[in-house]
Design a protein around this motif. Sequence first.
Motif, PDB file in Angstrom:
ATOM      1  N   UNK A 218       0.837  -1.198   0.000  1.00 42.34           N
ATOM      2  CA  UNK A 218       0.000   0.000   0.000  1.00 42.34           C
ATOM      3  C   UNK A 218       0.874   1.251   0.000  1.00 42.34           C
ATOM      4  N   UNK A 219       1.952   1.216   0.782  1.00 44.74           N
ATOM      5  CA  UNK A 219       2.883   2.339   0.780  1.00 44.74           C
ATOM      6  C   UNK A 219       3.515   2.552  -0.583  1.00 44.74           C
ATOM      7  N   UNK A 220       3.865   1.438  -1.256  1.00 39.82           N
ATOM      8  CA  UNK A 220       4.448   1.545  -2.596  1.00 39.82           C
ATOM      9  C   UNK A 220       3.428   2.108  -3.589  1.00 39.82           C
ATOM     10  N   UNK A 221       2.170   1.662  -3.482  1.00 36.70           N
ATOM     11  CA  UNK A 221       1.124   2.195  -4.356  1.00 36.70           C
ATOM     12  C   UNK A 221       0.910   3.678  -4.103  1.00 36.70           C
ATOM     13  N   UNK A 222       0.978   4.085  -2.830  1.00 37.73           N
ATOM     14  CA  UNK A 222       0.838   5.509  -2.500  1.00 37.73           C
ATOM     15  C   UNK A 222       1.964   6.318  -3.119  1.00 37.73           C
ATOM     16  N   UNK A 293     -19.612  14.762   0.333  1.00 37.43           N
ATOM     17  CA  UNK A 293     -19.629  14.852   1.795  1.00 37.43           C
ATOM     18  C   UNK A 293     -18.740  13.794   2.462  1.00 37.43           C
ATOM     19  N   UNK A 294     -17.871  13.200   1.689  1.00 36.53           N
ATOM     20  CA  UNK A 294     -17.007  12.169   2.269  1.00 36.53           C
ATOM     21  C   UNK A 294     -15.936  12.772   3.160  1.00 36.53           C
ATOM     22  N   UNK A 295     -15.551  12.012   4.167  1.00 36.80           N
ATOM     23  CA  UNK A 295     -14.426  12.333   5.048  1.00 36.80           C
ATOM     24  C   UNK A 295     -13.727  11.015   5.358  1.00 36.80           C
ATOM     25  N   UNK A 296     -12.590  11.121   6.014  1.00 36.69           N
ATOM     26  CA  UNK A 296     -11.863   9.885   6.342  1.00 36.69           C
ATOM     27  C   UNK A 296     -12.734   8.957   7.182  1.00 36.69           C
ATOM     28  N   UNK A 297     -13.451   9.529   8.153  1.00 34.85           N
ATOM     29  CA  UNK A 297     -14.287   8.704   9.026  1.00 34.85           C
ATOM     30  C   UNK A 297     -15.435   8.049   8.262  1.00 34.85           C
ATOM     31  N   UNK A 298     -16.082   8.830   7.373  1.00 40.84           N
ATOM     32  CA  UNK A 298     -17.201   8.238   6.635  1.00 40.84           C
ATOM     33  C   UNK A 298     -16.728   7.165   5.670  1.00 40.84           C
ATOM     34  N   UNK A 299     -15.544   7.362   5.085  1.00 43.47           N
ATOM     35  CA  UNK A 299     -15.012   6.341   4.179  1.00 43.47           C
ATOM     36  C   UNK A 299     -14.656   5.078   4.960  1.00 43.47           C
ATOM     37  N   UNK A 347      -8.053   6.908   0.312  1.00 42.36           N
ATOM     38  CA  UNK A 347      -8.565   8.234   0.675  1.00 42.36           C
ATOM     39  C   UNK A 347      -7.486   9.040   1.397  1.00 42.36           C
ATOM     40  N   UNK A 348      -6.759   8.393   2.304  1.00 36.13           N
ATOM     41  CA  UNK A 348      -5.682   9.087   3.014  1.00 36.13           C
ATOM     42  C   UNK A 348      -4.596   9.540   2.047  1.00 36.13           C
ATOM     43  N   UNK A 349      -4.299   8.735   1.030  1.00 42.00           N
ATOM     44  CA  UNK A 349      -3.305   9.123   0.033  1.00 42.00           C
ATOM     45  C   UNK A 349      -3.790  10.344  -0.739  1.00 42.00           C
ATOM     46  N   UNK A 350      -5.076  10.353  -1.109  1.00 41.48           N
ATOM     47  CA  UNK A 350      -5.632  11.495  -1.814  1.00 41.48           C
ATOM     48  C   UNK A 350      -5.521  12.786  -1.031  1.00 41.48           C
ATOM     49  N   UNK A 351      -5.568  12.681   0.282  1.00 41.47           N
ATOM     50  CA  UNK A 351      -5.411  13.842   1.157  1.00 41.47           C
ATOM     51  C   UNK A 351      -3.935  14.180   1.393  1.00 41.47           C
ATOM     52  N   UNK A 360      -3.571   2.941   8.247  1.00 41.19           N
ATOM     53  CA  UNK A 360      -4.894   2.381   7.939  1.00 41.19           C
ATOM     54  C   UNK A 360      -4.773   0.971   7.390  1.00 41.19           C
ATOM     55  N   UNK A 361      -3.811   0.770   6.504  1.00 47.02           N
ATOM     56  CA  UNK A 361      -3.607  -0.551   5.912  1.00 47.02           C
ATOM     57  C   UNK A 361      -3.224  -1.578   6.977  1.00 47.02           C
ATOM     58  N   UNK A 362      -2.277  -1.202   7.849  1.00 45.82           N
ATOM     59  CA  UNK A 362      -1.803  -2.143   8.872  1.00 45.82           C
ATOM     60  C   UNK A 362      -2.904  -2.483   9.860  1.00 45.82           C
ATOM     61  N   UNK A 363      -3.540  -1.451  10.427  1.00 46.58           N
ATOM     62  CA  UNK A 363      -4.584  -1.689  11.436  1.00 46.58           C
ATOM     63  C   UNK A 363      -5.787  -2.378  10.814  1.00 46.58           C
ATOM     64  N   UNK A 364      -6.186  -1.933   9.622  1.00 46.76           N
ATOM     65  CA  UNK A 364      -7.343  -2.539   8.971  1.00 46.76           C
ATOM     66  C   UNK A 364      -7.125  -4.000   8.636  1.00 46.76           C
ATOM     67  N   UNK A 365      -5.939  -4.335   8.164  1.00 43.54           N
ATOM     68  CA  UNK A 365      -5.654  -5.736   7.836  1.00 43.54           C
ATOM     69  C   UNK A 365      -5.716  -6.612   9.084  1.00 43.54           C
ATOM     70  N   UNK A 366      -5.118  -6.132  10.164  1.00 44.91           N
ATOM     71  CA  UNK A 366      -5.133  -6.908  11.411  1.00 44.91           C
ATOM     72  C   UNK A 366      -6.563  -7.092  11.916  1.00 44.91           C
ATOM     73  N   UNK A 367      -7.357  -6.034  11.916  1.00 41.83           N
ATOM     74  CA  UNK A 367      -8.740  -6.137  12.386  1.00 41.83           C
ATOM     75  C   UNK A 367      -9.559  -7.073  11.505  1.00 41.83           C
ATOM     76  N   UNK A 368      -9.282  -7.071  10.208  1.00 45.22           N
ATOM     77  CA  UNK A 368     -10.004  -7.969   9.304  1.00 45.22           C
ATOM     78  C   UNK A 368      -9.659  -9.431   9.569  1.00 45.22           C
TER      79      UNK A 368
END
Length: 418
Positions: A218-222, A293-299, A347-351, A360-368
Amino acid sequence: MPAGAAPPPRPLCDACGDSFESTADAHGVSVTVTQSNATVAVHTNGSATWVVHNRLSGSDGIARLRANESLRTAIADRAMWDTELLSANVSGDGVMTLRYREADFAEQSVGGTVRTGEFTEAHGYRNLDGLGADRLAVVAPDGMRVGQAIDGATVSADGQRMTLTELNDGRIVTFVPRETAIGPLLSLLAVGALLGPVMAVKALAFIMFPAAAFTLLVGAAAGGVTRLDWDFKRVRNSAGIVFAGFGALATALSLLGAMGVLRLGGTAAPLFGGGTALFVCGIALSQRRIRERTSYRTVVGGAVIGAVIALGATIAAAPMVVSDGSALPVSALLILGPAFVLLPAGYAVGHGNRRLAMKTAAVGFVLAMLPALPVLPVPFGLGVLFIPVATASAVAVVVAGLPIFLAGVSLGVPAAAR
């Protein structure tokens, strides 16, 4: 090459049955055990007293054992070598009675409970090979009763005695105070306190490498998106339609697989779940007022909803594609959960916040992955080989999920830059 080793298989009761016969034969005494019963009296301090009754046949061997105390003691001591021999006697009708003391049979735990891992090879460096005895009774410590018993065992009405005639799938056994009203809870806490660190190490081993690969890609894609400096205006406006189209296509393919037109096997259910979720998310993203109306939280919230829809649809579709779909929702977490993590990461990359994207990638992957840990790698039968499989899966998800990632980037680009 280095090679792993395991202790030789041995029954729970070494001094019982065939195991005792082999030990006696190694000392030059030929006897046959026609019946073997054992009783294990557990004490509050964790020690236990074994009493083994072996009914023997073979008159010459029985006579030698009865007449030669040193020979009898040597055989008995070797038969259960990891305990302290208390006595060994042979009765007139050919029953050899052996008494042992095992100092660390059990241990004290939460809320005054006593637990033992002697009945499972999953805890400790052991290789159990059945019960050994025809019948084995386990007596709870004074003032206590059996809390968690072995599956298939018989527990007396007062809970003080557990009787086994076989040992297949063992488990940790607990003893709780006799008068307590929260015995199941105490047993759960006692087992959890023992297995918690083991589960933590297991979680680290199963997640660390796949999560690292996922996060780095994900970092490389960013970094690639930043260098290319693409105009995401068109992508932003058409992302919803593309999502819905791919979702509809994936759902249609999965239905063709369920009907036998296409040979998709077990992948049809995750394909149906992912396609359904993409279609729903695509319909939502096609609405301009939602995009604006998107934000990081809504995404993040949308990604969670998408993953839940995907998993729910996968569970619903599983019975249509395989006879036993119980493992499919677990395997789907390897793909569906991380795939939807790519949306808020993009979304974070876009910002312009690459660090947030990688977090986000690390925490999200672990939670999934967390919901799958209690049963991994059982559905796959891979053991530690699950780690490279999961790592390869994480890489594949990032590569195949680049459209989701780019859609997230387009949603995150500030309005002035669009």
